[in-house]
Write an enzyme that holds these catalytic residues in place. Structure first.
Site, mmCIF file in Angstrom:
data_model
loop_
_atom_site.group_PDB
_atom_site.id
_atom_site.type_symbol
_atom_site.label_atom_id
_atom_site.label_comp_id
_atom_site.label_asym_id
_atom_site.label_seq_id
_atom_site.Cartn_x
_atom_site.Cartn_y
_atom_site.Cartn_z
ATOM 1 N N LYS A 54 0.843 -1.202 0.000
ATOM 2 C CA LYS A 54 0.000 0.000 0.000
ATOM 3 C C LYS A 54 0.877 1.252 0.000
ATOM 4 O O LYS A 54 0.572 2.232 -0.692
ATOM 5 C CB LYS A 54 -0.940 -0.014 1.219
ATOM 6 C CG LYS A 54 -2.045 -1.055 1.112
ATOM 7 C CD LYS A 54 -2.766 -1.301 2.429
ATOM 8 C CE LYS A 54 -3.724 -2.487 2.294
ATOM 9 N NZ LYS A 54 -4.334 -2.905 3.574
ATOM 10 N N GLN A 98 -4.741 -1.588 9.655
ATOM 11 C CA GLN A 98 -4.646 -2.929 9.081
ATOM 12 C C GLN A 98 -5.235 -3.954 10.048
ATOM 13 O O GLN A 98 -4.909 -3.959 11.232
ATOM 14 C CB GLN A 98 -3.179 -3.261 8.763
ATOM 15 C CG GLN A 98 -2.970 -4.582 8.049
ATOM 16 C CD GLN A 98 -3.557 -4.614 6.643
ATOM 17 O OE1 GLN A 98 -3.614 -3.608 5.946
ATOM 18 N NE2 GLN A 98 -4.007 -5.784 6.219
ATOM 19 N N ASP A 121 -11.399 2.521 4.107
ATOM 20 C CA ASP A 121 -11.699 1.087 4.042
ATOM 21 C C ASP A 121 -13.202 0.820 3.929
ATOM 22 O O ASP A 121 -13.610 -0.296 3.594
ATOM 23 C CB ASP A 121 -11.207 0.397 5.331
ATOM 24 C CG ASP A 121 -9.895 -0.345 5.140
ATOM 25 O OD1 ASP A 121 -9.647 -0.814 4.026
ATOM 26 O OD2 ASP A 121 -9.149 -0.475 6.124
HETATM 27 N N1 GUN Z 1 -7.110 -7.015 6.340
HETATM 28 C C1 GUN Z 1 -7.515 -7.784 5.323
HETATM 29 N N2 GUN Z 1 -8.114 -7.034 4.379
HETATM 30 C C2 GUN Z 1 -8.102 -5.777 4.821
HETATM 31 C C3 GUN Z 1 -8.562 -4.540 4.285
HETATM 32 O O1 GUN Z 1 -9.144 -4.451 3.203
HETATM 33 N N3 GUN Z 1 -8.336 -3.448 5.049
HETATM 34 C C4 GUN Z 1 -7.739 -3.515 6.258
HETATM 35 N N4 GUN Z 1 -7.580 -2.399 6.941
HETATM 36 N N5 GUN Z 1 -7.294 -4.630 6.784
HETATM 37 C C5 GUN Z 1 -7.471 -5.761 6.062
#
Ligand code: GUN
Length: 282
Positions: A54, A98, A121
């Site tokens: 990211k 995350q 998100d």
């Molecule tokens: N963990 C697995 N997928 C995601 C996601 O799309 N966003 C976040 N923040 N954590 C994750």
């Protein structure tokens, strides 16, 4: 024998990225650099890898990233303080915590603490509520990415029977709502569904988000169905989806591979959501 269209997530995510880069350029004319704060608690290797990707995406696209890597034993109070600071920081337009968080932390409380405007998100209750009501708001990245793939390949869910396997808050539930808002008839299946295969065989569009390697074989697929595989499972042979790709490929009309299908879309939508958040904050 029909030859299935391979839905190319790399191509569609590259198209989305072009849109995002154009958005960054428009904001630059107004003196704004979009900013994304990425918060990682603990040392989970998969999470570290996702967060690293990211941050590289941000750099390539021209989004400023604010990196917060915290020890696994970080307290709720410290994390709350960090979120409050990011909510108040005008240079931060998007906040991503995350998941999964270490067990001693209250994930729901953390998600709810993020300003809904910065919740790129799409996990905050307000954004999920907006999705339920069909109002604008940040959409969860993976399911929204699936909708963009369908759109890019001219697959209109309207009037189709979509079956979503999996009911997680991150994928299954928002996926079902997005398909419903796009006028599909939607069935959501889960671990307690009786005769899963028979239900899946009714699907014109089958979305697999269960997290079990190669679980959905050709027995689960109606000939001519569109098959979207959200699964990313680590196997001895590398990454595999929830769909038994080789088995299903000969009968599907279109299918996403793993890797190279849904995976690249999630990050592309995260970047798009961040730039949209920056634009909305102007
Ligand atoms: N963990 C697995 N997928 C995601 C996601 O799309 N966003 C976040 N923040 N954590 C994750």
């Amino acid at each position: 024998m029909p030859v299935a269209t391979i839905i190319d997530g790399k191509r569609v995510s590259a198209e989305i990225e072009q849109e995002t880069v154009a958005g960054v350029a428009r904001l630059a004319e107004q003196g704004i650099t979009p900013g994304l704060a990425v918060v990682l608690v603990g040392e989970d290797p998969a999470s570290q890898s996702y967060v690293g990707m990211k941050e590289r995406d941000c750099e390539r696209i021209g989004i400023r990233s604010f990196d917060h890597r915290l020890p696994a034993e970080t307290s709720q109070e410290d994390l709350n303080r960090l979120i409050d600071g990011l909510n108040a920081n005008p240079d931060v337009h998007g906040i991503l915590v995350q998941l999964p968080l270490p067990g001693h932390l209250d994930t729901e409380a953390i998600i709810a603490r993020i300003s809904p405007d910065k919740d790129v998100d799409g996990f905050h209750p307000e954004n999920l509520g907006r999705l339920v009501r069909g109002l604008p708001g940040h959409r969860a990245c993976t399911p929204f990415g699936v909708m963009k793939m369908l759109e890019s390949y001219g697959i209109d869910p309207a009037g189709k029977h979509a079956v979503v396997v999996g009911r997680s808050t991150i994928v299954g539930k928002p996926m079902a709502l997005l398909l419903l808002n796009a006028n599909a008839t939607v069935t959501v299946c889960h671990s307690r569904t009786k005769d899963l295969a028979a239900t899946c065989r009714q699907a014109d569009i089958l979305v697999a988000a269960v997290g079990r390697a190669k679980m959905l074989t050709s027995e689960y697929v109606k000939p001519g169905a569109v098959v979207i595989d959200v699964g990313i499972n680590r196997a001895d042979t590398g990454l595999v989806g929830d769909v038994d790709y080789d088995d299903v490929l000969p009968i599907a009309s279109a299918i996403t591979p793993v890797p190279g299908g849904v995976g690249p879309m999630t990050r592309a939508i995260l970047m798009l959501n961040t730039v949209e958040a920056a634009g909305a904050a102007v």
